[in-house]
Design a protein around this motif. Structure first.
Motif, PDB file in Angstrom:
ATOM      1  N   ALA A 133       6.245   6.699 -13.628  1.00 15.79           N
ATOM      2  CA  ALA A 133       4.949   6.923 -14.284  1.00 15.79           C
ATOM      3  C   ALA A 133       3.995   7.693 -13.377  1.00 15.79           C
ATOM      4  CB  ALA A 133       4.337   5.591 -14.700  1.00 15.79           C
ATOM      5  N   LYS A 134       3.973   7.355 -12.091  1.00 17.67           N
ATOM      6  CA  LYS A 134       3.104   8.080 -11.154  1.00 17.67           C
ATOM      7  C   LYS A 134       3.563   9.526 -10.999  1.00 17.67           C
ATOM      8  CE  LYS A 134       0.847   4.511  -8.582  1.00 17.67           C
ATOM      9  NZ  LYS A 134       0.175   4.262  -7.332  1.00 17.67           N
ATOM     10  N   ASP A 181      10.423  -2.823 -11.816  1.00 17.29           N
ATOM     11  CA  ASP A 181       9.024  -2.444 -12.026  1.00 17.29           C
ATOM     12  C   ASP A 181       8.648  -1.308 -11.085  1.00 17.29           C
ATOM     13  OD1 ASP A 181       8.722  -4.348 -13.988  1.00 17.29           O
ATOM     14  OD2 ASP A 181       7.685  -5.796 -12.710  1.00 17.29           O
ATOM     15  N   ASN A 182       9.186  -1.319  -9.871  1.00 16.55           N
ATOM     16  CA  ASN A 182       8.930  -0.257  -8.898  1.00 16.55           C
ATOM     17  C   ASN A 182       9.470   1.084  -9.411  1.00 16.55           C
ATOM     18  OD1 ASN A 182       7.438  -0.247  -6.588  1.00 16.55           O
ATOM     19  ND2 ASN A 182       9.138  -0.696  -5.218  1.00 16.55           N
ATOM     20  N   ARG A 218       7.092   2.219 -12.145  1.00 19.59           N
ATOM     21  CA  ARG A 218       5.810   2.627 -11.561  1.00 19.59           C
ATOM     22  C   ARG A 218       5.935   4.014 -10.919  1.00 19.59           C
ATOM     23  NH1 ARG A 218       4.101   2.751  -6.596  1.00 19.59           N
ATOM     24  NH2 ARG A 218       5.801   1.503  -5.769  1.00 19.59           N
ATOM     25  N   ARG A 219       7.000   4.218 -10.145  1.00 22.77           N
ATOM     26  CA  ARG A 219       7.194   5.509  -9.477  1.00 22.77           C
ATOM     27  C   ARG A 219       7.401   6.639 -10.485  1.00 22.77           C
ATOM     28  NH1 ARG A 219      11.219   3.162  -4.855  1.00 22.77           N
ATOM     29  NH2 ARG A 219       9.611   2.482  -3.394  1.00 22.77           N
ATOM     30  N   ASN A 270      12.468   9.635  -7.970  1.00 26.31           N
ATOM     31  CA  ASN A 270      11.400   8.979  -8.730  1.00 26.31           C
ATOM     32  C   ASN A 270      11.298   9.494 -10.158  1.00 26.31           C
ATOM     33  OD1 ASN A 270      10.786   7.661  -6.374  1.00 26.31           O
ATOM     34  ND2 ASN A 270       8.792   8.604  -6.096  1.00 26.31           N
TER      35      ASN A 270
END
Length: 182
Positions: free
Chosen positions: A143-144, A136-137, A140-141, A83
């Motif tokens: 950024a999280k 996008d996943n 998102r991962r 990630n």
């Protein structure tokens, strides 16, 4: 073997499945959390090593959320992805699903984030390939992961703070489950 400068998330993904046996259970007849943790560490190692093409060690188990129990006889599938990458570290995200092999019912049982560090044969940290974010996943991962890393640094600073002023914590006396005696 040449190491790439960048790799996609998909290039390093690892999926493992294992049938849960009675020998993996706890006294309540559910799969023991410690056994699941062992599997999580194994798949994190495989994913991180695949990405870095190096031996990897566990630096921290950042989150482990046990969402639903796993039953004896269920087929557990773990899906691991890189990630986030730092200089020598990688955050591996793992999703655990259990399938009732008789009904086909799937349930999401666990989500975990484990930080792994790539090492050379002398135990020195080595640089890992960068990460190509395609979906996008993936974004998102990543950024999280940045947010979790920031929260982890804040927690670490708070726990290292040795300036304890008891008056700041007097409000805890109002809780029903504690009693302060001096």
């Amino acid at each position: 073997m040449t190491t790439k400068k960048f790799k996609t998330v998909q290039e390093s993904q690892v999926v493992i499945s294992e049938l849960m046996l009675p020998s993996h259970s706890n006294f309540n007849g559910k799969i023991h959390g410690g056994y699941v943790l062992s599997l999580l560490d194994q798949i994190a190692f495989a994913c991180a090593s695949k990405h870095s093409q190096a031996y990897c060690v566990t630096a921290s188990v950042d989150t482990v959320d046990f969402l639903k129990p796993i039953e004896i006889g269920e087929l557990v599938t773990m899906k691991a992805s890189v990630n986030y990458v730092g200089n020598s570290s990688m955050v591996i995200g793992i999703r655990v699903e259990a399938e009732n092999i008789q009904t086909g019912e799937l349930k999401h049982c666990n989500s975990s984030h484990i930080t792994m560090v790539a090492k050379d044969s002398n135990g020195k940290s080595v640089k890992v390939p960068g990460l190509i974010l395609k979906t996008d996943n993936d974004i998102r991962r990543f950024a999280k992961s940045l947010k979790r890393i920031s929260m982890k640094k804040t927690r670490k600073q708070e726990f290292q703070d040795t300036d304890f002023i008891s008056e700041e914590y007097l409000h805890i006396q109002e809780l029903d489950n504690i009693k302060i005696e001096r």
